[in-house]
Scaffold this motif. Structure first.
Motif, PDB file in Angstrom:
ATOM      1  N   ILE A   1       0.887  -1.248   0.011  1.00 42.04           N
ATOM      2  CA  ILE A   1      -0.191  -0.068  -0.015  1.00 42.04           C
ATOM      3  C   ILE A   1       0.830   1.188  -0.058  1.00 42.04           C
ATOM      4  O   ILE A   1       0.646   2.240  -0.630  1.00 42.04           O
ATOM      5  N   VAL A   2       1.889   1.134   0.379  1.00 46.33           N
ATOM      6  CA  VAL A   2       2.869   2.509   0.735  1.00 46.33           C
ATOM      7  C   VAL A   2       3.211   2.971  -0.829  1.00 46.33           C
ATOM      8  O   VAL A   2       3.240   4.014  -1.063  1.00 46.33           O
ATOM      9  N   GLU A   3       3.634   1.794  -1.728  1.00 43.86           N
ATOM     10  CA  GLU A   3       3.892   2.225  -2.940  1.00 43.86           C
ATOM     11  C   GLU A   3       2.817   2.703  -3.795  1.00 43.86           C
ATOM     12  O   GLU A   3       3.151   3.561  -4.636  1.00 43.86           O
ATOM     13  N   ALA A   4       1.711   2.514  -3.630  1.00 47.18           N
ATOM     14  CA  ALA A   4       0.483   3.056  -4.358  1.00 47.18           C
ATOM     15  C   ALA A   4       0.451   4.390  -3.996  1.00 47.18           C
ATOM     16  O   ALA A   4      -0.154   5.246  -4.879  1.00 47.18           O
ATOM     17  N   VAL A   5       0.458   4.826  -2.793  1.00 48.83           N
ATOM     18  CA  VAL A   5       0.559   5.995  -2.480  1.00 48.83           C
ATOM     19  C   VAL A   5       1.404   7.079  -3.425  1.00 48.83           C
ATOM     20  O   VAL A   5       0.973   8.190  -3.750  1.00 48.83           O
ATOM     21  N   VAL A   6       2.641   6.564  -3.788  1.00 52.18           N
ATOM     22  CA  VAL A   6       3.480   7.374  -4.298  1.00 52.18           C
ATOM     23  C   VAL A   6       3.145   7.129  -5.952  1.00 52.18           C
ATOM     24  O   VAL A   6       4.101   7.775  -6.649  1.00 52.18           O
ATOM     25  N   ILE A   7       2.146   6.652  -6.438  1.00 54.25           N
ATOM     26  CA  ILE A   7       2.216   6.474  -7.983  1.00 54.25           C
ATOM     27  C   ILE A   7       1.706   7.840  -8.472  1.00 54.25           C
ATOM     28  O   ILE A   7       1.077   8.754  -7.888  1.00 54.25           O
TER      29      ILE A   7
ATOM     30  N   ASN B   1      -4.156   9.447 -14.399  1.00 57.87           N
ATOM     31  CA  ASN B   1      -4.983  10.206 -15.144  1.00 57.87           C
ATOM     32  C   ASN B   1      -4.956   9.494 -16.516  1.00 57.87           C
ATOM     33  O   ASN B   1      -5.913   9.397 -17.423  1.00 57.87           O
ATOM     34  N   GLN B   2      -3.700   9.187 -16.926  1.00 58.53           N
ATOM     35  CA  GLN B   2      -3.483   8.443 -18.379  1.00 58.53           C
ATOM     36  C   GLN B   2      -4.118   7.266 -18.280  1.00 58.53           C
ATOM     37  O   GLN B   2      -4.885   7.068 -19.460  1.00 58.53           O
ATOM     38  N   ARG B   3      -4.124   6.472 -17.247  1.00 60.89           N
ATOM     39  CA  ARG B   3      -4.841   5.146 -17.193  1.00 60.89           C
ATOM     40  C   ARG B   3      -6.425   5.538 -17.319  1.00 60.89           C
ATOM     41  O   ARG B   3      -7.170   4.559 -18.005  1.00 60.89           O
ATOM     42  N   VAL B   4      -6.854   6.371 -16.617  1.00 63.23           N
ATOM     43  CA  VAL B   4      -8.094   6.902 -16.640  1.00 63.23           C
ATOM     44  C   VAL B   4      -8.502   6.963 -17.947  1.00 63.23           C
ATOM     45  O   VAL B   4      -9.704   6.574 -18.358  1.00 63.23           O
TER      46      VAL B   4
ATOM     47  N   GLU C   1      -7.154   6.165 -20.645  1.00 59.96           N
ATOM     48  CA  GLU C   1      -7.313   4.771 -21.518  1.00 59.96           C
ATOM     49  C   GLU C   1      -8.481   4.116 -21.135  1.00 59.96           C
ATOM     50  O   GLU C   1      -8.852   3.602 -22.271  1.00 59.96           O
ATOM     51  N   LEU C   2      -8.767   4.051 -19.912  1.00 62.72           N
ATOM     52  CA  LEU C   2      -9.866   3.158 -19.619  1.00 62.72           C
ATOM     53  C   LEU C   2     -11.104   3.612 -20.131  1.00 62.72           C
ATOM     54  O   LEU C   2     -12.069   2.863 -20.719  1.00 62.72           O
ATOM     55  N   LYS C   3     -11.288   5.278 -20.081  1.00 68.57           N
ATOM     56  CA  LYS C   3     -12.265   5.827 -20.587  1.00 68.57           C
ATOM     57  C   LYS C   3     -12.450   5.661 -22.051  1.00 68.57           C
ATOM     58  O   LYS C   3     -13.474   5.514 -22.611  1.00 68.57           O
ATOM     59  N   LYS C   4     -11.186   5.734 -22.609  1.00 68.88           N
ATOM     60  CA  LYS C   4     -11.112   5.648 -24.250  1.00 68.88           C
ATOM     61  C   LYS C   4     -11.691   4.134 -24.637  1.00 68.88           C
ATOM     62  O   LYS C   4     -12.291   3.983 -25.462  1.00 68.88           O
ATOM     63  N   GLN C   5     -11.160   3.249 -23.667  1.00 65.78           N
ATOM     64  CA  GLN C   5     -11.511   1.815 -24.073  1.00 65.78           C
ATOM     65  C   GLN C   5     -12.964   1.504 -23.664  1.00 65.78           C
ATOM     66  O   GLN C   5     -13.712   1.017 -24.555  1.00 65.78           O
ATOM     67  N   ARG C   6     -13.459   2.221 -22.824  1.00 66.70           N
ATOM     68  CA  ARG C   6     -14.942   2.143 -22.566  1.00 66.70           C
ATOM     69  C   ARG C   6     -15.718   2.720 -23.767  1.00 66.70           C
ATOM     70  O   ARG C   6     -16.777   2.310 -24.275  1.00 66.70           O
TER      71      ARG C   6
END
Length: 317
Positions: free
Chosen positions: A46-52, A58-61, A63-68
């Protein structure tokens, strides 16, 4: 058998259309268009996720949005394609149903036509039978009328012959009647002529008879007078003969006797009978008659008729 074959063709076509539509729909669906599963991050602390990095998120979002969106667009396109294919399949079904209806209508039409043809054939056969019966009836009627005509002509011929015979008989009867009338007229005329002749003859004979009767009456009267005279003469002669043969006695003076005498044609005394008077005179008179035996009598018949039976009164002179 005709109805079964009519249903087989439309049903085969309908089944083929439906199977084709199902294959098209199956081939048109892309199994690769399914939404891709979101990548799952490797388990990390969990600690590593914080630092993402927020940018990566946003890019992934995106991409996901585009994919959707792509998935939604593809799904929309797929749905559209499905709708198009469904519409085509619907149109195909409708077309097939229309064809089926047309085929059914055609089948019904053919069935109706077949029925009509059968009915027409039956009607034609019935009409032919009726026409045959009608023709037979017409032929029978024609023969009947021909026989009736023949019978009527024969009856007319017989009637004409009978009429001619009756006319001939009537003419003969009329001629016979006229002949009889003429004969009767002639007979009556002859009878009238004979009657007139007989009447004229009878009249002449009557006139002659009347004249003869008058003459005879005159002669008869004259003869009667003559006969009376002759009878009186012979009676006087008979009385004189009896007086000559009468034996007279003085006692007989003034007395008389009535006697009946029957004489033959020659004067012979057939019978004598005293009727009434003095008995002495009657006996003397009867004796005188018997003594004479024969008395004077006329040779003339009519005078003799008055003298053959006479009654005389004898009185002594």
């Amino acid at each position: 058998m005709a109805d079964k074959s009519n249903f087989t063709v439309p049903l085969g076509i309908s089944a083929a259309v439906h199977i084709g539509a199902i294959v098209v729909l199956a081939l048109g669906v892309s199994f690769d268009d399914k939404p891709k599963p979101m990548p799952v991050a490797a388990s990390a602390p969990i600690v590593e996720a914080v630092v993402i990095d927020q940018k990566m998120v946003n890019q992934r979002v995106e991409e996901l949005k585009k994919q959707r969106e792509d998935a939604a667009r593809k799904e929309k396109a797929r749905q559209k394609e499905l709708e198009r294919k469904a519409q085509e399949a619907k149109k195909a079904r409708e077309l097939e149903q229309q064809k089926i209806k047309q085929l059914e209508a055609e089948r019904k039409r053919k069935e109706q036509e077949t029925k009509k043809a059968n009915d027409a054939a039956k009607a034609a056969k019935l009409k032919q039978q009726q026409e045959k019966e009608k023709a037979e009836k017409a032929e029978a009627l024609r023969k009947q009328k021909e026989q009736e005509k023949k019978a009527a002509e024969e009856a007319a011929k017989k009637a004409a012959e009978k009429r001619k015979a009756e006319e001939a008989a009537a003419k003969k009867a009329e001629e016979e009647r006229k002949r009889k009338e003429e004969a009767e007229r002639k007979r009556k005329a002859e009878e009238e002529r004979k009657r007139k002749e007989a009447a004229a003859k009878a009249q002449r004979e009557q006139e002659m008879a009347d004249a003869l009767a008058a003459e005879q009456a005159a002669l008869s009267k004259a003869r009667q007078r003559q006969v009376v005279s002759e009878v009186q003469k012979y009676q006087a002669m008979i009385r004189a003969t009896i007086q000559r043969n009468l034996v007279v006695d003085p006692s007989m003076q003034g007395k008389s006797c009535r006697v009946f005498i029957r004489l033959a044609k020659d004067g012979f005394v057939i019978a004598s009978q005293t009727l009434d008077g003095d008995q002495v005179v009657c006996r003397a008179a009867k004796a005188a008659i018997n003594k004479a035996g024969k008395l004077p009598v006329s040779s003339e018949a009519d005078v003799y008729e008055k003298l053959k039976e006479i009654n005389l009164t004898v009185s002594p002179e």
